[in-house]
Scaffold this active site. Structure first.
Site, PDB file in Angstrom:
ATOM      1  CB  CYS A 259      47.674  29.849  46.773  1.00 39.53           C
ATOM      2  SG  CYS A 259      48.390  28.429  45.905  1.00 39.53           S
ATOM      3  CG  HIS A 308      45.681  30.161  42.849  1.00 42.22           C
ATOM      4  ND1 HIS A 308      46.707  30.808  43.508  1.00 42.22           N
ATOM      5  CD2 HIS A 308      44.536  30.768  43.257  1.00 42.22           C
ATOM      6  CE1 HIS A 308      46.216  31.764  44.263  1.00 42.22           C
ATOM      7  NE2 HIS A 308      44.894  31.763  44.135  1.00 42.22           N
ATOM      8  CG  HIS A 320      42.925  34.011  46.494  1.00 42.15           C
ATOM      9  ND1 HIS A 320      43.439  33.828  45.231  1.00 42.15           N
ATOM     10  CD2 HIS A 320      42.410  35.285  46.486  1.00 42.15           C
ATOM     11  CE1 HIS A 320      43.248  34.904  44.498  1.00 42.15           C
ATOM     12  NE2 HIS A 320      42.625  35.803  45.228  1.00 42.15           N
TER      13      HIS A 320
END
Length: 344
Positions: A259, A308, A320
């Site tokens: 990420c 994240h 993402h």
């Protein structure tokens, strides 16, 4: 005539053995009767457990990224200090040589003084501490000795700093290995669970992921939200070119990403360097706490521990690298616990 002899009684040992065996048999029968038949977890139960493990793996991945980033920085700092020490030692040697040459000249003319002899035979600090002899040297020699003192102090500080950073590096490498083991353990556990599914169940899960990725890259309405800046737009545009690339923990592109690897790569294409981990990226700019205030290219931070990160894509969507087993794609911002945005 019938015999009235009493039948022979079994020995105490035999009675005990028989009684124990009977009790065990009864217990086993009772357990077998009461035990519920083992049930294989359903596909949905397996998916829920696997998703939880993947999230735990991502948490460990960001810690792994942080340890790796720290290791690289420490290695660079140590290398710089060691270069400084090497250059400083060279300068110190030159200064000592210059004093030595001056002493040699005085020796040849028979004019070498006791104070210079003291310097050449011991520490220059000892010499400079004796003010009564300092006037026996030329101002040039005194200045050279002061420079030697200062250079020695600098070298001592540099060596001490290098020593501390080397200790820090050793502990960072230990942490790096621990986090890597944690990530691999979580992924192995998830794979073990997936292996309990039938071929049809596995295919069903894979198809669902494929549909999510395909619909994300082809049919998502991003609206016409503006970017927060020209560079944020450039970073978002770069991220779009990576749609479909697989998630791999620790990866920074361009074959695969995690990420924070995707977001840091995207901003690098826009000429901006941001930190490597999601936790560090959370402090890389101005925080935006309302979803309605987000603009295209803003970082979006999820989960309480900030493990994240995504890029805002507009119309309630983010782009993402979600987790192991998926690819870079669009997804609703509401699918994860939103914390805040960050405007670089």
């Amino acid at each position: 005539m019938a015999s009235h002899r009493r039948p022979k009684q079994p020995s105490r040992t035999r009675v005990t053995v028989l009684t124990t065996a009977a009790a065990a048999a009864v217990a086993l029968s009772a357990n077998a009767a009461n035990a519920a038949p083992s049930e294989k977890p359903s596909k949905d139960e397996v998916k829920a457990k696997v998703d939880a493990l993947y999230e735990q793996a991502e948490q460990a991945t960001e810690k792994l990224n942080g340890a790796k980033d720290k290791q690289e920085k420490l290695q660079k700092e140590i290398s710089t200090i060691q270069d400084n020490v090497a250059r400083g030692q060279g300068d110190l040697n030159e200064l000592r040589d210059s004093i030595g040459l001056a002493a040699a000249a005085q020796y040849r003319t028979g004019t070498i003084d006791s104070s210079l002899q003291l310097f050449l035979s011991s520490n220059p600090d000892d010499y400079l501490d004796k003010a009564s002899t300092a006037d026996q040297l030329s101002s040039q020699q005194v200045e050279a000795l002061k420079k030697i003192q200062e250079k020695q102090r600098e070298l001592a500080q540099d060596r001490a700093e290098a020593s501390e950073k080397l200790k820090d590096l050793a502990s960072t490498r230990t942490e790096l290995a621990r986090q890597k083991k944690s990530v691999q353990g979580k992924l192995a556990e998830a794979q073990k669970l997936l292996n309990t599914l039938t071929a049809a169940e596995k295919a069903s899960l894979a198809a669902a992921d494929a549909r999510a990725s395909r619909s994300a890259s082809e049919r998502v309405d991003l609206g016409d939200a503006p970017a927060s800046s020209a560079r944020a737009q450039a970073a978002f545009n770069a991220a779009q070119t990576q749609l479909g690339k697989p998630y791999v923990y620790g990866a920074t592109g361009t074959a695969s990403y995690d990420c924070s690897g995707l977001t840091s790569w995207a901003y690098a294409q826009a000429g901006i360097t941001i930190p490597r981990t999601s936790q560090a990226q959370a402090n890389a700019g101005t925080r935006i706490y309302s979803m309605s205030d987000l603009k295209v290219g803003d970082l979006v931070i999820f989960y309480n521990d900030l493990h994240h990160v995504a890029l805002y894509a507009g119309n309630g969507q983010v782009i993402h690298a979600p987790r192991t087993g998926t690819v870079v794609r669009y997804e609703s911002i509401n699918n994860m616990p939103f914390q805040f945005g960050v405007r670089i």
